[in-house]
Scaffold this motif. Structure first.
Motif, PDB file in Angstrom:
ATOM      1  N   VAL A 155      10.248  -3.023  -9.853  1.00 59.78           N
ATOM      2  CA  VAL A 155       9.638  -3.121  -8.540  1.00 59.78           C
ATOM      3  C   VAL A 155       9.682  -4.580  -8.111  1.00 59.78           C
ATOM      4  CG1 VAL A 155       7.468  -2.902  -7.254  1.00 59.78           C
ATOM      5  CG2 VAL A 155       8.153  -1.116  -8.852  1.00 59.78           C
ATOM      6  N   THR A 206       7.402  -4.088  -0.594  1.00 59.19           N
ATOM      7  CA  THR A 206       7.489  -3.654  -1.981  1.00 59.19           C
ATOM      8  C   THR A 206       8.577  -2.590  -2.078  1.00 59.19           C
ATOM      9  OG1 THR A 206       5.120  -4.072  -2.269  1.00 59.19           O
ATOM     10  CG2 THR A 206       6.196  -2.691  -3.922  1.00 59.19           C
ATOM     11  N   THR A 207       9.537  -2.840  -2.971  1.00 56.19           N
ATOM     12  CA  THR A 207      10.682  -1.948  -3.113  1.00 56.19           C
ATOM     13  C   THR A 207      10.900  -1.621  -4.577  1.00 56.19           C
ATOM     14  OG1 THR A 207      11.709  -3.061  -1.219  1.00 56.19           O
ATOM     15  CG2 THR A 207      13.136  -1.643  -2.564  1.00 56.19           C
ATOM     16  N   ARG A 208      11.106  -0.338  -4.863  1.00 55.76           N
ATOM     17  CA  ARG A 208      11.478   0.089  -6.212  1.00 55.76           C
ATOM     18  C   ARG A 208      12.999   0.197  -6.251  1.00 55.76           C
ATOM     19  NH1 ARG A 208       9.317   4.513 -10.329  1.00 55.76           N
ATOM     20  NH2 ARG A 208      11.230   4.726 -11.551  1.00 55.76           N
ATOM     21  N   THR A 251      14.052   2.069  -2.892  1.00 57.17           N
ATOM     22  CA  THR A 251      13.049   2.884  -2.214  1.00 57.17           C
ATOM     23  C   THR A 251      11.915   1.985  -1.757  1.00 57.17           C
ATOM     24  OG1 THR A 251      13.587   4.739  -3.687  1.00 57.17           O
ATOM     25  CG2 THR A 251      11.505   4.875  -2.470  1.00 57.17           C
ATOM     26  N   THR A 252      11.729   1.872  -0.442  1.00 54.74           N
ATOM     27  CA  THR A 252      10.654   1.051   0.100  1.00 54.74           C
ATOM     28  C   THR A 252       9.322   1.755  -0.131  1.00 54.74           C
ATOM     29  OG1 THR A 252      12.127   0.145   1.783  1.00 54.74           O
ATOM     30  CG2 THR A 252       9.752  -0.075   2.175  1.00 54.74           C
ATOM     31  N   LEU A 253       8.394   1.058  -0.763  1.00 56.62           N
ATOM     32  CA  LEU A 253       7.069   1.596  -1.057  1.00 56.62           C
ATOM     33  C   LEU A 253       6.024   1.102  -0.057  1.00 56.62           C
ATOM     34  CD1 LEU A 253       7.182   1.129  -4.930  1.00 56.62           C
ATOM     35  CD2 LEU A 253       7.757   3.186  -3.614  1.00 56.62           C
TER      36      LEU A 253
END
Length: 95
Positions: A90, A19-21, A9-11
């Motif tokens: 993350v 930043t990716t979770r 999930t791109t934050l």
């Protein structure tokens, strides 16, 4: 072996960072990839990692909840949840 895919999930994705979770069910994987940027990983849960590396090498790593580490661009691997519980981290890529 076919594995479930981790959920990415791109934050944030701007000119400076991505930043990716990543959320993994037990046994799920990222799939093979090469990091194009330096990056930092911060564990949201205890992470029991199986890392598949070029040439058929594998290694395991344990990153405890709240711990972080960094790597340089160019890392090639497949990351697998080697534990029996879901795991999440993350990743911050430095563009």
């Amino acid at each position: 072996m076919t594995r479930a895919q981790a959920v990415a999930t791109t934050l944030i994705d701007d000119a400076r960072v991505r930043t990716t979770r990543f959320d993994f069910a037990p046994g799920a994987e990222t799939g093979w990839h090469e990091h194009g940027f330096d990056y930092v990983i911060t564990a949201l849960t205890d992470c029991h990692l199986l890392l598949e590396e070029p040439g058929g090498a594998t290694r395991t790593a344990k990153v405890l909840k709240g711990e972080a580490y960094r790597r340089d661009a160019g890392v090639k691997h497949n990351v697998i949840n080697d534990g029996d519980a879901p795991m999440s981290f993350v990743e911050v890529e430095l563009k």
